[in-house]
Scaffold this motif. Structure first.
Motif, PDB file in Angstrom:
ATOM      1  N   THR A  81       1.079  -0.713   0.241  1.00 17.06           N
ATOM      2  CA  THR A  81      -0.154   0.124  -0.206  1.00 17.06           C
ATOM      3  C   THR A  81       0.306   1.258  -0.031  1.00 17.06           C
ATOM      4  O   THR A  81       1.809   1.263   0.089  1.00 17.06           O
ATOM      5  CB  THR A  81      -1.059   0.253   1.592  1.00 17.06           C
ATOM      6  N   GLU A  82       0.791   2.356  -0.457  1.00 17.03           N
ATOM      7  CA  GLU A  82       1.469   3.287  -0.933  1.00 17.03           C
ATOM      8  C   GLU A  82       2.047   3.830   0.713  1.00 17.03           C
ATOM      9  O   GLU A  82       2.655   4.658   0.694  1.00 17.03           O
ATOM     10  CB  GLU A  82      -0.017   4.568  -0.991  1.00 17.03           C
ATOM     11  N   ARG A  83       0.757   3.955   1.751  1.00 13.75           N
ATOM     12  CA  ARG A  83       1.301   4.561   2.847  1.00 13.75           C
ATOM     13  C   ARG A  83       1.679   3.185   3.971  1.00 13.75           C
ATOM     14  O   ARG A  83       2.093   3.082   5.282  1.00 13.75           O
ATOM     15  CB  ARG A  83       0.246   5.245   4.047  1.00 13.75           C
ATOM     16  N   ASN A  84       1.922   2.452   3.189  1.00 13.33           N
ATOM     17  CA  ASN A  84       2.647   0.717   4.130  1.00 13.33           C
ATOM     18  C   ASN A  84       2.226   0.618   6.067  1.00 13.33           C
ATOM     19  O   ASN A  84       2.078   0.069   6.545  1.00 13.33           O
ATOM     20  CB  ASN A  84       3.955   1.462   4.721  1.00 13.33           C
ATOM     21  N   ASN A  85       0.569   0.623   5.583  1.00 12.94           N
ATOM     22  CA  ASN A  85      -0.476   0.912   6.515  1.00 12.94           C
ATOM     23  C   ASN A  85      -1.330  -0.495   6.142  1.00 12.94           C
ATOM     24  O   ASN A  85      -2.456  -0.001   6.540  1.00 12.94           O
ATOM     25  CB  ASN A  85      -0.778   1.715   6.873  1.00 12.94           C
ATOM     26  N   GLY A  86      -0.947  -1.248   5.603  1.00 12.82           N
ATOM     27  CA  GLY A  86      -2.652  -2.580   5.264  1.00 12.82           C
ATOM     28  C   GLY A  86      -1.936  -3.653   6.507  1.00 12.82           C
ATOM     29  O   GLY A  86      -1.322  -3.698   7.005  1.00 12.82           O
ATOM     30  N   VAL A  87      -3.173  -3.864   7.026  1.00 15.65           N
ATOM     31  CA  VAL A  87      -3.230  -5.354   8.098  1.00 15.65           C
ATOM     32  C   VAL A  87      -4.258  -6.598   7.103  1.00 15.65           C
ATOM     33  O   VAL A  87      -5.061  -5.946   6.956  1.00 15.65           O
ATOM     34  CB  VAL A  87      -4.171  -4.389   9.367  1.00 15.65           C
ATOM     35  N   LEU A  88      -3.867  -7.437   7.737  1.00 11.03           N
ATOM     36  CA  LEU A  88      -4.437  -9.049   7.209  1.00 11.03           C
ATOM     37  C   LEU A  88      -4.607  -9.218   8.597  1.00 11.03           C
ATOM     38  O   LEU A  88      -3.862  -9.440   9.949  1.00 11.03           O
ATOM     39  CB  LEU A  88      -3.051  -9.992   6.903  1.00 11.03           C
ATOM     40  N   ILE A 100      -2.671 -11.319  13.615  1.00 12.51           N
ATOM     41  CA  ILE A 100      -3.103 -10.224  12.694  1.00 12.51           C
ATOM     42  C   ILE A 100      -1.174  -9.297  12.230  1.00 12.51           C
ATOM     43  O   ILE A 100      -0.018  -9.571  13.080  1.00 12.51           O
ATOM     44  CB  ILE A 100      -3.393  -9.063  13.826  1.00 12.51           C
ATOM     45  N   VAL A 101      -1.742  -9.937  10.743  1.00 13.80           N
ATOM     46  CA  VAL A 101       0.160  -9.262  10.714  1.00 13.80           C
ATOM     47  C   VAL A 101      -0.259  -8.057  10.032  1.00 13.80           C
ATOM     48  O   VAL A 101      -1.562  -7.380   8.574  1.00 13.80           O
ATOM     49  CB  VAL A 101       0.838  -9.955   9.064  1.00 13.80           C
ATOM     50  N   ALA A 102       0.497  -7.231  10.588  1.00 10.71           N
ATOM     51  CA  ALA A 102       0.235  -5.048   9.856  1.00 10.71           C
ATOM     52  C   ALA A 102       1.317  -4.632   9.722  1.00 10.71           C
ATOM     53  O   ALA A 102       2.492  -4.782   9.238  1.00 10.71           O
ATOM     54  CB  ALA A 102       0.213  -4.556  11.291  1.00 10.71           C
ATOM     55  N   ASP A 103       1.607  -3.835   8.051  1.00 16.37           N
ATOM     56  CA  ASP A 103       3.071  -3.696   7.373  1.00 16.37           C
ATOM     57  C   ASP A 103       3.575  -2.067   8.194  1.00 16.37           C
ATOM     58  O   ASP A 103       2.622  -1.958   9.668  1.00 16.37           O
ATOM     59  CB  ASP A 103       2.423  -2.527   6.225  1.00 16.37           C
ATOM     60  N   ARG A 104       4.499  -1.741   7.899  1.00 14.35           N
ATOM     61  CA  ARG A 104       5.701  -1.376   8.972  1.00 14.35           C
ATOM     62  C   ARG A 104       4.679   0.206   9.446  1.00 14.35           C
ATOM     63  O   ARG A 104       5.003   0.545  10.474  1.00 14.35           O
ATOM     64  CB  ARG A 104       6.941  -1.112   8.227  1.00 14.35           C
ATOM     65  N   GLY A 105       4.218   0.340   8.351  1.00 14.21           N
ATOM     66  CA  GLY A 105       3.572   1.933   8.988  1.00 14.21           C
ATOM     67  C   GLY A 105       2.227   1.662  10.063  1.00 14.21           C
ATOM     68  O   GLY A 105       2.718   2.935  10.275  1.00 14.21           O
ATOM     69  N   ILE A 106       1.940   0.649  10.316  1.00 14.54           N
ATOM     70  CA  ILE A 106       1.173   0.991  11.475  1.00 14.54           C
ATOM     71  C   ILE A 106       1.339   0.479  12.505  1.00 14.54           C
ATOM     72  O   ILE A 106       1.332   0.884  13.602  1.00 14.54           O
ATOM     73  CB  ILE A 106      -0.538   0.636  10.850  1.00 14.54           C
ATOM     74  N   ASP A 107       2.229  -0.801  12.082  1.00 16.59           N
ATOM     75  CA  ASP A 107       2.814  -1.968  12.879  1.00 16.59           C
ATOM     76  C   ASP A 107       4.214  -1.333  14.289  1.00 16.59           C
ATOM     77  O   ASP A 107       3.674  -0.936  15.036  1.00 16.59           O
ATOM     78  CB  ASP A 107       3.321  -2.345  11.937  1.00 16.59           C
ATOM     79  N   ARG A 108       4.564   0.030  13.573  1.00 15.93           N
ATOM     80  CA  ARG A 108       5.373   0.559  14.717  1.00 15.93           C
ATOM     81  C   ARG A 108       4.781   1.034  15.218  1.00 15.93           C
ATOM     82  O   ARG A 108       5.111   1.867  16.580  1.00 15.93           O
ATOM     83  CB  ARG A 108       6.598   1.548  13.518  1.00 15.93           C
ATOM     84  N   LEU A 109       3.561   2.525  14.969  1.00 18.64           N
ATOM     85  CA  LEU A 109       3.018   3.349  15.984  1.00 18.64           C
ATOM     86  C   LEU A 109       1.904   2.036  16.750  1.00 18.64           C
ATOM     87  O   LEU A 109       1.088   2.727  17.633  1.00 18.64           O
ATOM     88  CB  LEU A 109       1.620   4.034  15.169  1.00 18.64           C
ATOM     89  N   VAL A 110       1.352   0.749  16.873  1.00 22.73           N
ATOM     90  CA  VAL A 110       0.612   0.036  17.937  1.00 22.73           C
ATOM     91  C   VAL A 110       1.385  -0.952  18.212  1.00 22.73           C
ATOM     92  O   VAL A 110       1.062  -0.992  19.734  1.00 22.73           O
ATOM     93  CB  VAL A 110      -0.778  -0.330  16.591  1.00 22.73           C
ATOM     94  N   GLY A 111       1.875  -1.676  17.563  1.00 24.30           N
ATOM     95  CA  GLY A 111       2.741  -2.629  18.112  1.00 24.30           C
ATOM     96  C   GLY A 111       2.110  -3.828  18.619  1.00 24.30           C
ATOM     97  O   GLY A 111       0.631  -4.324  18.525  1.00 24.30           O
TER      98      GLY A 111
END
Length: 169
Positions: A81-88, A100-111
């Protein structure tokens, strides 16, 4: 050894009929609608993948649900995804396991701890036999994190399909 044999037997006995019983068409439509609705409030992307069971060779290799979820994350290009914020949200039905596997753009913010908490809540609903409600609640929880960190509609449009992906092992 017996636990591993029991897992293999369980996976071999799970068939498509099991999916139709726990997630009939109306449930899949409700999940699709929940994803679509959620994505109107944030710039993230949510994918749901339901795998009925693993192939025998994955079972012989003792592949974990997490390992499989990472592979599905890649195969479905949730990372792209453009902003690296996809979540499976990945459900392995035979194991009743959620990852749950999250791309780095959201994963680093949520944990990892927050993602794990969502998985446990979904699995609790599954133990009660309420798969639709468990997945919808998971989509809502993931959506709330995306809304917090990527508020507003996505300027890049809907980058990933909203319907759940069914993987028939």
């Amino acid at each position: 050894m017996f636990k591993h044999f029991g897992r293999i037997l369980k996976h071999l006995c799970y068939g498509p009929w099991r999916l139709r019983r726990v997630l009939p068409r109306h449930a899949l439509k409700a999940i699709t609608e929940e994803i679509r609705e959620s994505e109107t409030k944030h710039g993230g992307e949510i994918r749901v993948a339901v795998e009925i069971s693993l192939d025998w060779w994955r079972l012989l290799r003792r592949e974990t649900p997490r390992e499989r979820a990472l592979e599905v994350f890649s195969d479905l290009r949730v990372w792209d995804t453009e902003r690296n914020n996809g979540v499976l949200i990945y459900l392995l039905l035979a194991d009743r396991d959620v990852e749950i596997v999250a791309d780095r753009g959201i994963d680093r913010l949520v944990g990892a701890e927050a993602w794990e908490r969502i998985c446990h809540e979904m699995e609790a609903a599954f133990r009660k036999g309420d798969f639709e409600a468990g997945i919808v609640a998971g989509v809502q929880a993931v959506g709330s994190h995306l809304e917090k960190h990527f508020a507003g509609p996505d300027l890049h449009g809907d980058e990933l399909a909203n319907h759940p992906v069914i993987i028939d092992g």
